[in-house]
Design an enzyme around this catalytic site. Structure first.
Site, PDB file in Angstrom:
ATOM      1  N   CYS A 385      18.738   1.390 -15.063  1.00 36.61           N
ATOM      2  CA  CYS A 385      19.220   1.375 -16.454  1.00 36.61           C
ATOM      3  C   CYS A 385      19.459  -0.080 -16.814  1.00 36.61           C
ATOM      4  CB  CYS A 385      20.449   2.256 -16.623  1.00 36.61           C
ATOM      5  SG  CYS A 385      21.804   1.891 -15.485  1.00 36.61           S
ATOM      6  N   ARG A 390      24.214   4.353 -15.191  1.00 39.13           N
ATOM      7  CA  ARG A 390      23.497   5.563 -15.611  1.00 39.13           C
ATOM      8  C   ARG A 390      22.443   5.958 -14.589  1.00 39.13           C
ATOM      9  NH1 ARG A 390      21.711   3.776 -21.543  1.00 39.13           N
ATOM     10  NH2 ARG A 390      21.726   1.740 -20.502  1.00 39.13           N
TER      11      ARG A 390
END
Length: 435
Positions: A385, A390
């Site tokens: 990410c 994430r």
């Protein structure tokens, strides 16, 4: 009297029920075989933990009926009618689709009422739901996503499914000072600042030597079961993924994070954590699993391959270069050749992977989402990410799903974009751009 086929009898049952009991607008309960013959769909109305594989009782059935969808009654307060309608459309249900619900009577009735408002009419119950253990499906590693009542029972010393093999610890993970933790946290939980596992300038993981010191300080050996949660699930996931890289054998996430514990109205405590007894030695050389964390050259080697995927876990505006997603990352765009793995509306959300209550979305939904972008379980797959949070949450979900060859590209967009010689792409594009 002539014998009629099961399918003909089923059709008659549908017709007679709909014609003779319009006031109740219901149809005869179906068993699993009948539902299959009618090309119908089963819907599991229980919480996602039980759908994923946790038994509701210690020795009860584990998992869900084959190809069943999960629409938990517990989500309904968080879903308006449009969201229910969108869920129905996404799963290709229509007014004529036979749908058999299962769960508790209360759960089934609540979900049925909302589905009728969404226009579904062929609704009934699954008469033999969860009665044939051999046909039930589950996450290959459902135990890696624990749920609040399981953790509470473990803390109370009760027998639980998939209990830790030895010593275990609960930690809340978050960025910076433990302000919210001090006000309220899971009883007995320690606190770990994400600055202990990653650092500037690129927010990559700290050195292996620093990881060793950190783990020992928190009383963690390689054979300690670590159960992590966070106010943000991806903060806990970042720590979890790095611990797995270091060599902690059994690392689990509280699915849905702090919110799930709070929603369950389980006990909390406040104040500073109890003093932790440090471990004198982690017990194995770090990293014990170096393959779980890729550097930039290893990530580059995955691009434009059919047997591998470098997967961007960023919002669509980030992926097409409308925004970098971060105040401290100036370049916009994406790694040329990366595949879009979805994320959420912006760099701080992960709605594409979450149920309405913040727990992990069904594995079937995630798999279908990734398949569109040629991301498959039989590939070598590395997620990234902006700086790793994430990507780590997605890694933990893929791990629970049993994907065998997964990792995180630690540097992500921050590292890649810091060198202007690295190929970058912007603009609207589809899956073919990564082939």
């Amino acid at each position: 009297m002539k014998r009629v086929s099961q399918l003909t009898a089923l059709a008659l049952a549908f017709g007679l029920a709909c014609a003779s009991s319009r006031a109740a607008d219901t149809i005869q309960a179906l068993n699993f075989q009948q539902l299959q013959q009618a090309h119908g769909t089963a819907i599991d109305t229980r919480p996602s933990a039980f759908y994923n594989g946790w038994p509701q009782t210690l020795n009860g059935p584990s998992g869900h009926e084959p190809a069943a969808l999960n629409l938990s009654a517990s989500w309904l307060d968080d879903m308006n009618d449009k969201q229910i309608a969108d869920w129905v459309k996404q799963h290709q249900l229509n007014a004529g689709t036979p749908v058999a619900l299962y769960g508790s009577e209360r759960e089934v009735q609540a979900v049925e009422a909302r589905l009728r408002r969404a226009g579904l009419t062929q609704l009934t119950t699954l008469s033999d739901a969860l009665q044939e253990p051999t046909r039930l499906q589950r996450l290959p590693h459902f135990e890696q996503l624990v749920y609040p009542r399981w953790l509470h029972n473990l803390q109370q010393g009760r027998h639980v499914t998939a209990a830790p093999a030895g010593k275990w610890r609960v930690l809340e993970a978050g960025w910076g000072a433990p302000k919210l933790y001090l006000l309220s946290h899971i009883p007995g939980a320690d606190y770990i600042d994400t600055n202990e596992v990653e650092s500037e300038p690129l927010w990559n993981k700290v050195s292996d030597a620093q990881l060793k010191v950190m783990l020992e300080k928190h009383g963690i050996r390689h054979d300690t079961t670590v159960i992590l949660y966070g106010r943000d699930v991806y903060a806990a996931a970042r720590v979890a993924q790095i611990m797995l890289y270091a060599g902690v054998k059994d690392v689990r996430l509280l699915d849905g994070g702090w919110r799930s514990w709070s929603d369950a109205k389980l006990p909390v405590e406040r104040g500073t954590p109890a003093k932790v007894q440090p471990e004198p030695d982690f017990g194995v050389t770090i990293p014990a699993r170096p393959q779980l964390m890729l550097n930039i050259e290893q990530a580059r080697a995955l691009l434009h391959r059919q047997d591998a995927s470098l997967v961007s876990i960023r919002s669509w505006p980030e992926f097409i270069g409308t925004t970098s997603g971060y105040s401290y990352i100036k370049p916009k765009g994406e790694i040329a050749g990366a595949r879009w793995g979805h994320a959420g509306s912006d760099s701080t959300h992960m709605e594409d992977f979450h149920n309405p209550d913040g727990t992990m979305r069904s594995a079937d939904d995630i798999t279908a989402m990734w398949k569109t972008w040629n991301i498959r379980a039989d590939q070598q797959v590395s997620f990234y990410c902006g700086t790793g949070w994430r990507a780590s949450e997605t890694f933990m979900y893929a791990r629970a799903m049993g994907w065998p060859n997964i990792s995180v590209y630690d540097g992500g967009w921050y590292e890649w974009s810091s060198d202007s010689n690295n190929p970058v792409v912007s603009g609207e594009r589809g899956p073919e751009s990564s082939l």
